[in-house]
Design a protein around this motif. Structure first.
Motif, mmCIF file in Angstrom:
data_model
loop_
_atom_site.group_PDB
_atom_site.id
_atom_site.type_symbol
_atom_site.label_atom_id
_atom_site.label_comp_id
_atom_site.label_asym_id
_atom_site.label_seq_id
_atom_site.Cartn_x
_atom_site.Cartn_y
_atom_site.Cartn_z
ATOM 1 N N ARG A 14 0.850 -1.189 0.000
ATOM 2 C CA ARG A 14 0.000 0.000 0.000
ATOM 3 C C ARG A 14 0.889 1.245 0.000
ATOM 4 O O ARG A 14 1.809 1.360 0.809
ATOM 5 C CB ARG A 14 -0.907 0.004 1.219
ATOM 6 C CG ARG A 14 -1.855 1.159 1.213
ATOM 7 C CD ARG A 14 -2.769 1.142 2.420
ATOM 8 N NE ARG A 14 -3.739 2.207 2.273
ATOM 9 C CZ ARG A 14 -5.005 2.120 2.579
ATOM 10 N NH1 ARG A 14 -5.492 1.006 3.057
ATOM 11 N NH2 ARG A 14 -5.809 3.139 2.412
ATOM 12 N N ASN A 15 0.639 2.136 -0.935
ATOM 13 C CA ASN A 15 1.414 3.366 -1.108
ATOM 14 C C ASN A 15 2.901 3.100 -1.354
ATOM 15 O O ASN A 15 3.732 3.975 -1.130
ATOM 16 C CB ASN A 15 1.235 4.305 0.093
ATOM 17 C CG ASN A 15 -0.164 4.838 0.174
ATOM 18 O OD1 ASN A 15 -0.734 5.273 -0.817
ATOM 19 N ND2 ASN A 15 -0.748 4.783 1.356
ATOM 20 N N ILE A 78 -2.117 7.225 -7.327
ATOM 21 C CA ILE A 78 -2.637 6.692 -6.064
ATOM 22 C C ILE A 78 -4.146 6.906 -5.982
ATOM 23 O O ILE A 78 -4.892 6.006 -5.587
ATOM 24 C CB ILE A 78 -1.898 7.332 -4.866
ATOM 25 C CG1 ILE A 78 -0.468 6.772 -4.820
ATOM 26 C CG2 ILE A 78 -2.636 7.072 -3.554
ATOM 27 C CD1 ILE A 78 0.432 7.434 -3.817
ATOM 28 N N GLU A 82 -6.983 4.039 -5.506
ATOM 29 C CA GLU A 82 -7.860 4.073 -4.330
ATOM 30 C C GLU A 82 -9.330 4.266 -4.677
ATOM 31 O O GLU A 82 -10.200 3.866 -3.906
ATOM 32 C CB GLU A 82 -7.371 5.122 -3.338
ATOM 33 C CG GLU A 82 -6.066 4.665 -2.703
ATOM 34 C CD GLU A 82 -5.541 5.583 -1.619
ATOM 35 O OE1 GLU A 82 -5.988 6.752 -1.537
ATOM 36 O OE2 GLU A 82 -4.672 5.122 -0.867
#
Length: 109
Positions: A14-15, A78, A82
């Motif tokens: 994640r990220n 991102i 998301e």
């Protein structure tokens, strides 16, 4: 989904580090990344989590989308992930299950 042009985003976590790619066979290509059969950036940085993909009618459309996404800044990428996958879940299990149901196991080739 076999032999369907697609643009995809892989992440290390994640990220984490992102990789944008294009393929004519998404199941096979993601399987190759996950098995570390693809030398280069994704292998060096342990990037194998499928977090976003988009199917296209033609390879030309998929390549055009890939080139555009690669020019985007990180925040936009991102946000794209998301919007479709807020928890950065690995989409591989769902993708692979769909391929097996269609008679195209991901381990081929």
């Amino acid at each position: 989904m076999h032999r369907q042009p697609a643009t995809y985003i892989l992440a290390s976590r994640r990220n984490g580090t992102l990789y944008i790619g294009v393929t004519s066979d998404l199941v096979r290509r993601i399987w190759q990344h996950r098995e570390h059969l693809v030398p280069g950036f994704t292998h060096r940085h342990a990037i194998a989590r499928l977090v976003w993909y988009e199917l296209h009618a033609t390879m030309e459309a998929a390549i055009t989308r890939e080139k555009r996404l690669k020019r985007w800044n990180r925040a936009w990428k991102i946000r794209l992930v998301e919007q479709a996958n807020p928890y950065w879940n690995d989409l591989w299990p769902h993708l692979a299950a769909g391929a097996e149901d269609a008679g195209s196991p991901p381990a081929r080739g």
